[in-house]
Design a protein around this motif. Structure first.
Motif, PDB file in Angstrom:
ATOM      1  N   ASP A  67       0.833  -1.207   0.000  1.00  0.00           N
ATOM      2  CA  ASP A  67       0.000   0.000   0.000  1.00  0.00           C
ATOM      3  C   ASP A  67       0.868   1.257   0.000  1.00  0.00           C
ATOM      4  O   ASP A  67       0.554   2.245  -0.674  1.00  0.00           O
ATOM      5  CB  ASP A  67      -0.929   0.004   1.214  1.00  0.00           C
ATOM      6  CG  ASP A  67      -2.001  -1.071   1.128  1.00  0.00           C
ATOM      7  OD1 ASP A  67      -2.234  -1.594   0.028  1.00  0.00           O
ATOM      8  OD2 ASP A  67      -2.594  -1.401   2.171  1.00  0.00           O
ATOM      9  N   THR A  68       1.943   1.225   0.773  1.00  0.00           N
ATOM     10  CA  THR A  68       2.836   2.378   0.827  1.00  0.00           C
ATOM     11  C   THR A  68       3.427   2.678  -0.546  1.00  0.00           C
ATOM     12  O   THR A  68       3.549   3.836  -0.954  1.00  0.00           O
ATOM     13  CB  THR A  68       3.978   2.124   1.836  1.00  0.00           C
ATOM     14  OG1 THR A  68       3.416   1.918   3.130  1.00  0.00           O
ATOM     15  CG2 THR A  68       4.937   3.302   1.887  1.00  0.00           C
ATOM     16  N   PHE A  69       3.757   1.635  -1.266  1.00  0.00           N
ATOM     17  CA  PHE A  69       4.351   1.815  -2.582  1.00  0.00           C
ATOM     18  C   PHE A  69       3.316   2.207  -3.631  1.00  0.00           C
ATOM     19  O   PHE A  69       3.657   2.727  -4.687  1.00  0.00           O
ATOM     20  CB  PHE A  69       5.057   0.526  -3.006  1.00  0.00           C
ATOM     21  CG  PHE A  69       6.013   0.715  -4.142  1.00  0.00           C
ATOM     22  CD1 PHE A  69       7.307   1.146  -3.906  1.00  0.00           C
ATOM     23  CD2 PHE A  69       5.624   0.467  -5.445  1.00  0.00           C
ATOM     24  CE1 PHE A  69       8.200   1.325  -4.954  1.00  0.00           C
ATOM     25  CE2 PHE A  69       6.509   0.643  -6.499  1.00  0.00           C
ATOM     26  CZ  PHE A  69       7.799   1.077  -6.251  1.00  0.00           C
ATOM     27  N   GLY A  70       2.052   1.973  -3.334  1.00  0.00           N
ATOM     28  CA  GLY A  70       0.996   2.380  -4.256  1.00  0.00           C
ATOM     29  C   GLY A  70       0.620   1.341  -5.293  1.00  0.00           C
ATOM     30  O   GLY A  70       0.056   1.677  -6.336  1.00  0.00           O
ATOM     31  N   PHE A  71       0.897   0.058  -5.028  1.00  0.00           N
ATOM     32  CA  PHE A  71       0.514  -0.981  -5.981  1.00  0.00           C
ATOM     33  C   PHE A  71      -1.005  -1.081  -6.088  1.00  0.00           C
ATOM     34  O   PHE A  71      -1.729  -0.930  -5.101  1.00  0.00           O
ATOM     35  CB  PHE A  71       1.062  -2.342  -5.544  1.00  0.00           C
ATOM     36  CG  PHE A  71       2.536  -2.500  -5.745  1.00  0.00           C
ATOM     37  CD1 PHE A  71       3.088  -2.462  -7.012  1.00  0.00           C
ATOM     38  CD2 PHE A  71       3.374  -2.696  -4.659  1.00  0.00           C
ATOM     39  CE1 PHE A  71       4.457  -2.618  -7.192  1.00  0.00           C
ATOM     40  CE2 PHE A  71       4.732  -2.853  -4.827  1.00  0.00           C
ATOM     41  CZ  PHE A  71       5.275  -2.807  -6.105  1.00  0.00           C
ATOM     42  N   ASP A  72      -1.462  -1.364  -7.286  1.00  0.00           N
ATOM     43  CA  ASP A  72      -2.879  -1.639  -7.535  1.00  0.00           C
ATOM     44  C   ASP A  72      -3.059  -3.155  -7.501  1.00  0.00           C
ATOM     45  O   ASP A  72      -2.661  -3.853  -8.434  1.00  0.00           O
ATOM     46  CB  ASP A  72      -3.289  -1.077  -8.900  1.00  0.00           C
ATOM     47  CG  ASP A  72      -4.717  -1.438  -9.264  1.00  0.00           C
ATOM     48  OD1 ASP A  72      -5.530  -1.640  -8.333  1.00  0.00           O
ATOM     49  OD2 ASP A  72      -5.015  -1.539 -10.475  1.00  0.00           O
ATOM     50  N   TYR A  73      -3.622  -3.671  -6.421  1.00  0.00           N
ATOM     51  CA  TYR A  73      -3.734  -5.119  -6.251  1.00  0.00           C
ATOM     52  C   TYR A  73      -4.932  -5.452  -5.384  1.00  0.00           C
ATOM     53  O   TYR A  73      -5.503  -4.597  -4.713  1.00  0.00           O
ATOM     54  CB  TYR A  73      -2.469  -5.675  -5.595  1.00  0.00           C
ATOM     55  CG  TYR A  73      -2.355  -5.338  -4.119  1.00  0.00           C
ATOM     56  CD1 TYR A  73      -2.701  -6.263  -3.133  1.00  0.00           C
ATOM     57  CD2 TYR A  73      -1.927  -4.079  -3.700  1.00  0.00           C
ATOM     58  CE1 TYR A  73      -2.614  -5.938  -1.783  1.00  0.00           C
ATOM     59  CE2 TYR A  73      -1.836  -3.746  -2.368  1.00  0.00           C
ATOM     60  CZ  TYR A  73      -2.188  -4.688  -1.414  1.00  0.00           C
ATOM     61  OH  TYR A  73      -2.114  -4.367  -0.070  1.00  0.00           O
ATOM     62  N   GLU A  74      -5.314  -6.713  -5.403  1.00  0.00           N
ATOM     63  CA  GLU A  74      -6.302  -7.246  -4.475  1.00  0.00           C
ATOM     64  C   GLU A  74      -5.619  -8.314  -3.639  1.00  0.00           C
ATOM     65  O   GLU A  74      -4.877  -9.146  -4.175  1.00  0.00           O
ATOM     66  CB  GLU A  74      -7.477  -7.858  -5.232  1.00  0.00           C
ATOM     67  CG  GLU A  74      -8.254  -6.880  -6.092  1.00  0.00           C
ATOM     68  CD  GLU A  74      -9.303  -7.578  -6.940  1.00  0.00           C
ATOM     69  OE1 GLU A  74      -9.753  -8.682  -6.534  1.00  0.00           O
ATOM     70  OE2 GLU A  74      -9.647  -7.058  -8.009  1.00  0.00           O
ATOM     71  N   PHE A  75      -5.848  -8.283  -2.343  1.00  0.00           N
ATOM     72  CA  PHE A  75      -5.242  -9.279  -1.473  1.00  0.00           C
ATOM     73  C   PHE A  75      -6.198 -10.450  -1.286  1.00  0.00           C
ATOM     74  O   PHE A  75      -7.401 -10.261  -1.120  1.00  0.00           O
ATOM     75  CB  PHE A  75      -4.898  -8.671  -0.109  1.00  0.00           C
ATOM     76  CG  PHE A  75      -4.256  -9.656   0.826  1.00  0.00           C
ATOM     77  CD1 PHE A  75      -2.907  -9.953   0.714  1.00  0.00           C
ATOM     78  CD2 PHE A  75      -5.001 -10.304   1.795  1.00  0.00           C
ATOM     79  CE1 PHE A  75      -2.314 -10.870   1.559  1.00  0.00           C
ATOM     80  CE2 PHE A  75      -4.415 -11.222   2.644  1.00  0.00           C
ATOM     81  CZ  PHE A  75      -3.067 -11.506   2.530  1.00  0.00           C
ATOM     82  N   ALA A  76      -5.668 -11.655  -1.325  1.00  0.00           N
ATOM     83  CA  ALA A  76      -6.488 -12.857  -1.142  1.00  0.00           C
ATOM     84  C   ALA A  76      -5.832 -13.766  -0.111  1.00  0.00           C
ATOM     85  O   ALA A  76      -4.627 -14.009  -0.156  1.00  0.00           O
ATOM     86  CB  ALA A  76      -6.652 -13.595  -2.461  1.00  0.00           C
ATOM     87  N   SER A  77      -6.629 -14.253   0.801  1.00  0.00           N
ATOM     88  CA  SER A  77      -6.174 -15.165   1.846  1.00  0.00           C
ATOM     89  C   SER A  77      -6.662 -16.582   1.533  1.00  0.00           C
ATOM     90  O   SER A  77      -7.853 -16.796   1.292  1.00  0.00           O
ATOM     91  CB  SER A  77      -6.735 -14.716   3.205  1.00  0.00           C
ATOM     92  OG  SER A  77      -6.756 -15.779   4.129  1.00  0.00           O
TER      93      SER A  77
END
Length: 538
Positions: A131-141
């Motif tokens: 998040d700090t780096f600003g990536f566009d992603y979705e987290f999955a567990s």
């Protein structure tokens, strides 16, 4: 730009073009990029590297398709894996012993705080940096996907095609392991542990498996709803099939297993994604970096001494070559980043698309004026033996009048990083050596040459004086240098190594003429005096 991108040689474009061709063969509305994360220990930079590199490929794909195809990046955490061993870098290892083989999201958090489990804590650490780096992603567990039913359909398909999967897996195993292997790992209803036990029955129609639990009693459980998880090799292929993954990169240690992942994905009615295999990162001893060992660099450690952009550059460069990932690689990465950034505005599109900063900044590199290198700042700190940022700013103002944190905020960041890096790595390892007789004579001549320079002499004039001192001395002559003649030999690197080792206590350094111009002629002459008097080596 698209035309240049279609022939661009940078590796993200090479991978993106494979996806474009895949999409032509198998059209779909959305392309899914995936990265995997094993939260068995604190996340290290290799984990970040997968996300950064995948993001670069994703952006290149958007350029090639002119943003006409929707994409997603899914960062998938295998947090339902059993904790096979206790990491070495947790506060109280003994406290975790009762939880061996428990899913990572069922292991108490040894670090305390707001996260209920060890897996949750490590997942949060990864997300914080991304998040700090600003990536566009979705987290999955994985825990969420298994328990919520998102993988139920593919798990039932594994039960239905159990024998076909076993035919893929068994030839890859030793005789003893073949006797007990199953792609399903039941979660014990008694202990909550992930069990590596043979199955007594697989009922595809009912969607259940039967096994002997830790209490010696046979249990029958559904393969759905988080009651089981898959072994890691079938898990790769099953997840690809379940989610429709189009691109995933992984380390070289997975390369021999990639055909197995692909075959299982095919058995489960999926289409294996495009692969990109990268070389592994090594620690300072040449050993593979391990999350459980905690060797190598953590994300936070790199960011203590350098910017995220420098880290992204390190990830971009030569991903198929093994690279040491330790503190001594940081200064070079910082300087190379700013060198690439400085070249970008004057490049044509072909070269821009091969410039790492285009990929690091998703096609929009910032304009930054960086008047000095990070290595120069480290050497200024070393020569003045200071951890005071204001001292470095004093030297910088001599070199670039009026420069300040307000006019050059990125330089201010670099000054802050430099004093931290100097304190932790340069200062403790400075080793001055005394000059020998030839070096003493050369330094005396250099002192006289510096004294004869006109006031305000620049780096080029000082560098010329350095060459003029060394050129007549046989030890420092280089007859193989470009343009060298017996009458006017080149100057070997040994001369500059002498200056670094004797005057700065370092193995290497920046262009010495530029260093003197910033540090000061009088100050450099004082270093020479101290070296000749034996004060530095003492």
């Amino acid at each position: 730009m698209k035309r240049a991108a279609e022939t661009a040689g940078a590796w993200p474009f090479e991978e993106a073009r494979k996806l474009v061709e895949r999409l032509k063969r198998h059209p779909k509305a959305e392309v899914l990029f995936e990265t995997g994360y094993g939260p068995s220990g604190l996340p290290h930079i290799g984990t970040f590297g997968e996300v950064a590199r995948t993001t670069m490929v994703r952006h290149a794909f958007h350029v090639l398709t002119e943003d006409k195809v929707k994409t997603r990046l899914l960062c998938f955490s295998d947090d339902m894996d059993g904790m096979r061993k206790i990491p070495e870098n947790v506060p109280d290892r003994a406290a975790l012993e009762p939880y061996l083989q428990m899913p990572l999201t069922a292991v108490p958090n040894p670090f305390g705080g707001d996260y209920p489990s060890f897996g949750d804590h490590n997942n949060a650490m990864l997300r914080r940096f991304l998040d700090t780096f600003g990536f566009d992603y979705e987290f999955a567990s994985a825990t969420d996907y298994y328990k919520s039913g998102k993988l139920d359909a593919v798990l039932l398909r594994v039960a239905q095609r159990y024998e076909a999967i076993m035919q893929v897996m068994l030839p890859t195993l030793g005789e003893e392991r073949q006797a007990t292997y199953s792609p399903f790992l039941p979660i014990s209803p008694v202990s909550g542990r992930v069990l590596y036990v043979p199955l007594k029955a697989v009922d595809a129609a009912a969607g259940t498996i039967t096994f002997t639990d830790e209490d010696g009693v046979d249990k029958t459980v559904p393969v759905t709803g988080g009651r089981v998880k898959l072994q890691w090799k079938p898990d790769f292929g099953a997840r690809w099939a379940a989610l429709g993954v189009d691109f995933e990169m992984f380390g070289k240690d997975h390369q021999t297993n990639a055909p197995i992942y692909d075959r299982i994905c095919d058995i489960l009615d999926g289409m294996a994604p495009e692969h990109f295999v990268y070389e592994l990162f090594l620690d300072e001893n040449g050993q593979k970096i391990s999350k459980s060992k905690g060797n190598g660099l953590t994300i936070d450690e790199w960011l203590t001494y350098a910017s995220p952009e420098s880290l992204a550059l390190y990830m971009f460069q030569s991903p198929r070559s093994a690279k040491k990932l330790h503190f001594d690689v940081i200064p070079k990465a910082v300087d190379e980043y700013f060198n690439f950034l400085a070249r970008y505005p004057s490049q044509d599109w072909k070269n821009r698309l091969g410039n790492p900063v285009w990929h690091i900044h998703s096609g929009n590199p910032p304009e930054i004026d960086m008047p000095v290198s990070f290595t120069m700042l480290l050497n200024l700190a070393s020569a003045s033996n200071t951890e005071d940022e204001s001292v470095l700013w004093g030297f910088l103002n001599r070199h670039v009048p009026g420069v300040s944190a307000a006019t050059h905020p990125k330089l201010a960041e670099l000054v802050g990083y430099a004093v931290k890096y100097f304190h932790d790595f340069v200062k403790p390892n400075k080793v001055f050596r005394a000059p020998d007789e030839i070096e003493r004579a050369a330094l005396q001549q250099l002192d006289a040459a510096l004294a004869a320079l006109p006031e305000g002499a620049g780096g080029d004039d000082i560098q010329s004086a350095l060459y003029d001192v060394a050129r007549p001395i046989p030890r420092y002559q280089d007859l193989k240098a470009k343009g060298a003649t017996p009458e006017r030999p080149g100057v070997s690197v040994e001369w500059f190594n002498t200056l670094y080792q004797v005057l700065l206590g370092l193995a290497r350094g920046p262009r010495f003429g530029s260093f003197v111009a910033i540090y000061g002629v009088a100050e450099t002459r004082e270093l020479i005096r101290k070296a000749l008097a034996g004060e530095l080596a003492a």
